[in-house]
Design an enzyme around this catalytic site. Sequence first.
Site, PDB file in Angstrom:
ATOM      1  N   SER A  12      -8.438 -14.440   3.515  1.00  0.00           N
ATOM      2  CA  SER A  12      -8.063 -14.647   4.924  1.00  0.00           C
ATOM      3  C   SER A  12      -9.294 -14.635   5.837  1.00  0.00           C
ATOM      4  CB  SER A  12      -7.005 -13.629   5.382  1.00  0.00           C
ATOM      5  OG  SER A  12      -7.547 -12.348   5.508  1.00  0.00           O
ATOM      6  N   ASN A  13     -10.277 -13.778   5.541  1.00  0.00           N
ATOM      7  CA  ASN A  13     -11.504 -13.813   6.348  1.00  0.00           C
ATOM      8  C   ASN A  13     -12.262 -15.116   6.116  1.00  0.00           C
ATOM      9  OD1 ASN A  13     -12.061 -11.252   7.970  1.00  0.00           O
ATOM     10  ND2 ASN A  13     -11.338 -10.414   6.025  1.00  0.00           N
ATOM     11  N   MET A  89     -15.677  -8.465  -4.081  1.00  0.00           N
ATOM     12  CA  MET A  89     -15.578  -7.075  -4.499  1.00  0.00           C
ATOM     13  C   MET A  89     -16.585  -6.683  -5.583  1.00  0.00           C
ATOM     14  SD  MET A  89     -13.509  -6.351  -2.257  1.00  0.00           S
ATOM     15  CE  MET A  89     -12.555  -4.857  -2.306  1.00  0.00           C
ATOM     16  N   ARG A  90     -17.772  -7.312  -5.541  1.00  0.00           N
ATOM     17  CA  ARG A  90     -18.830  -6.899  -6.466  1.00  0.00           C
ATOM     18  C   ARG A  90     -20.107  -6.593  -5.687  1.00  0.00           C
ATOM     19  NH1 ARG A  90     -19.389  -7.468 -11.717  1.00  0.00           N
ATOM     20  NH2 ARG A  90     -21.366  -8.519 -11.888  1.00  0.00           N
ATOM     21  N   ASN A 106     -21.422  -8.984   5.557  1.00  0.00           N
ATOM     22  CA  ASN A 106     -20.178  -8.560   4.896  1.00  0.00           C
ATOM     23  C   ASN A 106     -19.265  -7.947   5.943  1.00  0.00           C
ATOM     24  OD1 ASN A 106     -18.409  -7.731   2.729  1.00  0.00           O
ATOM     25  ND2 ASN A 106     -19.214  -5.652   2.961  1.00  0.00           N
ATOM     26  N   HIS A 108     -16.244  -4.936   6.231  1.00  0.00           N
ATOM     27  CA  HIS A 108     -15.658  -3.808   5.502  1.00  0.00           C
ATOM     28  C   HIS A 108     -14.589  -3.162   6.385  1.00  0.00           C
ATOM     29  CE1 HIS A 108     -15.430  -0.648   2.553  1.00  0.00           C
ATOM     30  NE2 HIS A 108     -15.454   0.231   3.531  1.00  0.00           N
ATOM     31  N   GLU A 141     -29.186  -3.473  -0.680  1.00  0.00           N
ATOM     32  CA  GLU A 141     -28.917  -3.221  -2.107  1.00  0.00           C
ATOM     33  C   GLU A 141     -27.921  -2.103  -2.349  1.00  0.00           C
ATOM     34  OE1 GLU A 141     -32.874  -2.867  -3.754  1.00  0.00           O
ATOM     35  OE2 GLU A 141     -33.360  -4.699  -2.660  1.00  0.00           O
ATOM     36  N   ASP A 144     -22.023  -1.198   0.933  1.00  0.00           N
ATOM     37  CA  ASP A 144     -21.523  -1.102   2.313  1.00  0.00           C
ATOM     38  C   ASP A 144     -22.498  -0.322   3.199  1.00  0.00           C
ATOM     39  OD1 ASP A 144     -19.218  -2.522   1.558  1.00  0.00           O
ATOM     40  OD2 ASP A 144     -18.209  -0.682   0.932  1.00  0.00           O
TER      41      ASP A 144
HETATM   42  C1  GAR Z   1     -10.572  -7.342   3.809  1.00  0.00           C
HETATM   43  O1  GAR Z   1      -9.811  -6.298   4.348  1.00  0.00           O
HETATM   44  C2  GAR Z   1     -12.047  -6.947   3.743  1.00  0.00           C
HETATM   45  O2  GAR Z   1     -12.455  -6.179   4.843  1.00  0.00           O
HETATM   46  C3  GAR Z   1     -12.072  -6.122   2.473  1.00  0.00           C
HETATM   47  O3  GAR Z   1     -11.248  -6.824   1.577  1.00  0.00           O
HETATM   48  C4  GAR Z   1     -10.251  -7.527   2.317  1.00  0.00           C
HETATM   49  C5  GAR Z   1     -10.316  -8.988   1.921  1.00  0.00           C
HETATM   50  O4  GAR Z   1      -9.275  -9.705   2.510  1.00  0.00           O
HETATM   51  N1  GAR Z   1     -13.401  -5.980   1.963  1.00  0.00           N
HETATM   52  C6  GAR Z   1     -13.851  -4.880   1.365  1.00  0.00           C
HETATM   53  O5  GAR Z   1     -13.166  -3.893   1.165  1.00  0.00           O
HETATM   54  C7  GAR Z   1     -15.311  -4.954   0.950  1.00  0.00           C
HETATM   55  N2  GAR Z   1     -15.832  -3.656   0.619  1.00  0.00           N
HETATM   56  P1  GAR Z   1      -9.345 -11.280   2.599  1.00  0.00           P
HETATM   57  O6  GAR Z   1      -9.642 -11.757   1.178  1.00  0.00           O
HETATM   58  O7  GAR Z   1      -7.989 -11.698   3.074  1.00  0.00           O
HETATM   59  O8  GAR Z   1     -10.443 -11.650   3.557  1.00  0.00           O
END
Ligand code: GAR
Length: 205
Positions: A12-13, A89-90, A106, A108, A141, A144
């Site tokens: 979605s982002n 998520m890596r 990124n 978070h 590196e 978050d």
């Molecule tokens: C979002 O809430 C983003 O902030 C989080 O994963 C979700 C992805 O949603 N990211 C993390 O937790 C990174 N550490 P999306 O695929 O709909 O954008």
Amino acid sequence: MKIGILISGRGSNMSAIVEAVQSGRIPGSEVAVVISDKKSAQGLEKAKERGVEAIVVARKGRTREQHDADIIGELKNRGVEFVCLAGYMRLLSKEFVQAFSNKIINIHPSLLPSFPGLDAQKQAIEYGVKISGCTVHFVDEDLDHGAIITQKSVALSDEDTAESLSAKILQHEHEQYVEALRRIAEGKYEIIGRRVVFSDNFSGS
Ligand code: GAR
């Protein structure tokens, strides 16, 4: 500015960024490719529906460094200069971070440095905080951890669950991410130590 977006799931982002770029909200930019490390990522289809090339670079048991080298290759082949992680998520290798130094951002779903890592919204609920939110930051590196570009706070209610909090935060994530990217693309900022200082004091909240 040629942008590459890395995803692992829903996207979605990523969709919000693609739509902002395509509607001219981030002048002079183009999304060159969306890359997922997971074949099952729903975001791949969403990218294609929006006319953006979407490919899978699966880990297939290779080391982080080997996998990242493949992704860097795909990005460089397309002339990508700037990378947005959008639910990727890596953790990136040192080589990846150095290949795009201060050119990776990124989002978070917490107010960093609180609750880095997985399940940030669940961590927030379990800790009992009254305020959480989202953070857009440069990627270094560590997990978050890089310099913060924008943060937006979200109030929790006693009824909130990890799911309801995730939905509340997500409502703000898209806008925050697009605005942060727009500001970074404009280039009117300096990174001073850990601080990202905009010429007009922009902070996102
Ligand atoms: C979002 O809430 C983003 O902030 C989080 O994963 C979700 C992805 O949603 N990211 C993390 O937790 C990174 N550490 P999306 O695929 O709909 O954008």
